[in-house]
Design an enzyme around this catalytic site. Structure first.
Site, short mmCIF file in Angstrom:
data_model
loop_
_atom_site.label_atom_id
_atom_site.label_comp_id
_atom_site.label_asym_id
_atom_site.label_seq_id
_atom_site.Cartn_x
_atom_site.Cartn_y
_atom_site.Cartn_z
N ASP A 1 0.75 -1.26 -0.01
CA ASP A 1 0.03 0.08 -0.10
C ASP A 1 0.95 1.36 -0.03
OD1 ASP A 1 -2.38 1.48 0.04
OD2 ASP A 1 -2.67 1.11 2.21
N ARG B 1 4.41 2.91 3.17
CA ARG B 1 5.08 1.35 3.68
C ARG B 1 6.56 1.43 3.58
NH1 ARG B 1 0.42 2.57 6.06
NH2 ARG B 1 -1.45 1.97 4.76
N ARG C 1 -5.03 12.24 -0.02
CA ARG C 1 -4.83 11.09 -0.73
C ARG C 1 -5.58 11.29 -2.09
NH1 ARG C 1 -7.17 6.34 2.45
NH2 ARG C 1 -6.12 4.89 1.39
N LYS D 1 -8.06 2.98 -6.84
CA LYS D 1 -9.02 2.77 -5.72
C LYS D 1 -9.80 3.90 -5.42
CE LYS D 1 -5.23 3.28 -2.15
NZ LYS D 1 -4.53 2.56 -1.36
N HIS D 2 -10.89 3.80 -4.53
CA HIS D 2 -11.81 2.84 -4.07
C HIS D 2 -12.97 3.20 -4.75
CE1 HIS D 2 -8.87 4.23 -0.95
NE2 HIS D 2 -8.81 3.34 -0.48
N HIS E 1 -12.82 2.22 7.67
CA HIS E 1 -11.98 1.33 8.50
C HIS E 1 -12.94 1.08 9.78
CE1 HIS E 1 -8.64 2.66 6.07
NE2 HIS E 1 -8.19 1.75 6.41
N ASP F 1 -10.98 -3.87 -0.79
CA ASP F 1 -10.42 -3.15 0.31
C ASP F 1 -10.10 -4.28 1.43
OD1 ASP F 1 -8.98 -1.28 1.77
OD2 ASP F 1 -10.48 0.29 1.63
#
Length: 516
Positions: A78, A86, A148, A178-179, A191, A268
């Site tokens: 990701d 990451r 983002r 995405k998304h 989330h 996701d």
């Protein structure tokens, strides 16, 4: 502790296919035995997060371990750049994120940034990136997309989504837009819960779907679903689990009202609250595959063998009971294997080291600097006081990645003082008074630098900033989120993101090293 289970026989195609469609993560900087065992038994993908990465050499060794068990494994990460990194979760990203690139609005630069980020991934053996975010950030209060996104304009998002996809895939790393069908108009973080987007189909098509059409036209190898409910498309199921969204809208031919997408559809993170707390991860997995998804992402929240066995078992049981057709599962597994084969072939080209300079160059171009009339702000040349106001980080960004400018200023100007404040520091008027007094006292005799992140979304932060700018009109303000609020301070710098390079570019302006 790992569960000891025998290797699944190669002849059991159903079990192999059930493993192939899973994209699980694990803990550690080398591949656990259970991961290697399941790769040999058919697992088609492995997901990497910050917990799996220490440096490029370690990551390259890890991906080589994975590929030794399955040469066609999709090694997913990701890595959006910007706030979501990451590869560099311990230091901050070398590349600005989408909002910074959208603010510049130079698709050629976006393509270059994505290409160099892709080279950094390819150098480490990562061949599949859950990026870019193609969401149109139409809701300024969005708690999980924000920086983002490339921005709030669909056409701008479309041209940069396409450029990002092209740049990343030009070096053999599969992109994942995405998304779908768009997470930009949400006020809830998926989330944590299930967002409901009350939008009609015409607006969805003219706004949210525009960047996804561009991603598909650019050849995006994968599309990731959104855990959001859009009643106009499906009043019963969230997009990830909805045949109306995945099969009728994303997959169907344009003549039938669809986007005609034939690449990999991945969910996701199936353990996110929007699915796990409403359907459960096993049931969610089965429903997603039946709806048209080809792969199940198991994000950072669950990272053990028990989860893989649970999801594999749920898939196998659904096929045997007739809830999920064996043909649908086989088609999904074949798409995963097909993308893995593409990535293996692409990886045979010559590796080129990434040009890290491009990231800082882009971050400099993304800055927007506003100087207060009649109040020229001289460069900071000695030991300032830096007050940073930090909202609670959303799970996609995480709280382990450093951000801000305090450390960078301290490295240049020894004796710099700094303090960080969260929402609890200004939860009531008394707290706000105390915070203001503490900062004003700490900054006495020093230049005051105030760093904020999405001040427009946080009343406590906006109130604290207003108090400080009133008390210290010479304050220098750095906004590292979405610059929606009115610029204040003697100097206001909008970085359009909190990547390390965005902070470096802001510090250059603060210290007079770069005029912008």
């Amino acid at each position: 502790m790992s569960i000891l289970v025998p290797t699944v026989p190669d002849s059991d195609q159903l079990h192999r296919d059930a493993l192939t469609v899973l994209q699980p993560g694990f803990v550690g900087t080398s591949a656990p035995d259970w991961v290697r065992r399941h790769l040999a038994a058919g697992l088609g993908s492995v997901a990497l997060f910050g917990r799996n990465v220490t440096d490029p050499a370690q990551l390259a060794a890890l991906t080589a371990q994975l590929r030794a068990e399955n040469p066609d494994v999709l090694v997913a990460i990701d890595e959006e750049g910007g706030d979501v990194t990451r590869l560099e979760s311990g230091s901050g990203s070398s590349w600005p994120g989408n909002l910074a690139l959208g603010a510049i609005d130079d698709p050629a630069l976006t393509r270059d940034v994505a290409r160099e980020l892709g080279r950094a991934l390819a150098e480490c053996g990562v061949n599949y990136n859950w990026a870019p975010s193609a969401d149109v950030n139409s809701n300024p209060g969005n708690p999980v997309i924000g920086v983002r996104s490339f921005g709030a304009d669909p056409e701008l998002c479309a041209r940069h989504t396409a450029a990002w996809v092209e740049g990343l895939q030009s070096v053999g790393v599969a992109a994942c837009a995405k998304h779908f069908p768009g997470h930009g108009d949400t006020a809830v973080d998926s989330h944590l819960g299930l967002p409901v987007v009350e939008v009609d189909v015409d607006l969805l098509r003219s706004r949210d779907l525009v960047p996804f059409k561009a991603a598909i036209a650019a050849g995006a190898k994968a599309v990731m679903t959104a855990h959001i409910m859009i009643p106009a498309l499906d009043p019963r199921l969230p997009a990830t689990l909805s045949p109306a969204v995945l099969s009728d809208l994303l997959r169907a031919a344009p003549a039938d009202g669809g986007l005609g997408y034939q690449g990999l559809i991945v969910t996701d993170g199936i353990e996110m609250g929007a699915i796990a707390d409403t359907f459960g991860i096993g049931e969610g997995t089965v429903l997603a595959l039946a709806a048209g998804a080809d792969a199940i992402c198991v994000g950072g929240g669950l990272s053990d063998e028990e989860t893989v066995l649970h999801l594999r078992g749920a898939i196998v049981a659904a096929v045997r009971s007739g809830r999920l057709s064996e043909e649908r599962l086989a088609a999904a597994a074949e798409r995963v294997r097909g993308l893995g084969s593409w990535a293996r072939i692409e990886a045979q080209g010559e590796l080129v080291e990434p040009d890290l300079a491009i990231g800082l160059q882009a971050a400099r171009r993304a800055l927007r600097v506003v100087r207060a009339p009649g109040r020229p702000a001289a460069p900071v040349t000695e030991r300032p006081y830096v007050a940073s106001f930090s909202p609670q980080a959303n799970i996609a960004v995480g709280d382990e990645t450093p951000w801000g400018v305090a450390g960078m200023l301290a490295a240049r100007l020894p004796g710099t003082r700094s303090a960080s404040f969260g929402p609890e520091a200004a939860a009531d008027p008394a707290g706000l008074d105390e915070l203001t007094a503490q900062v004003v006292a700490g900054a006495e005799g020093r230049r005051l630098v105030v760093v904020v992140r999405d001040a427009h979304r946080h009343a406590w932060m906006a109130a604290a900033l207003d108090r400080l700018v009133t008390a210290r009109p010479d304050a220098l303000v750095v906004e590292m989120g979405v610059p929606q609020a009115r610029p204040v301070g003697a100097l206001h710098i909008a970085t359009h993101g909190a990547a390390r390079v965005c902070g470096l570019a802001a510090v250059e302006v603060l210290t007079g090293q770069f005029s912008g």
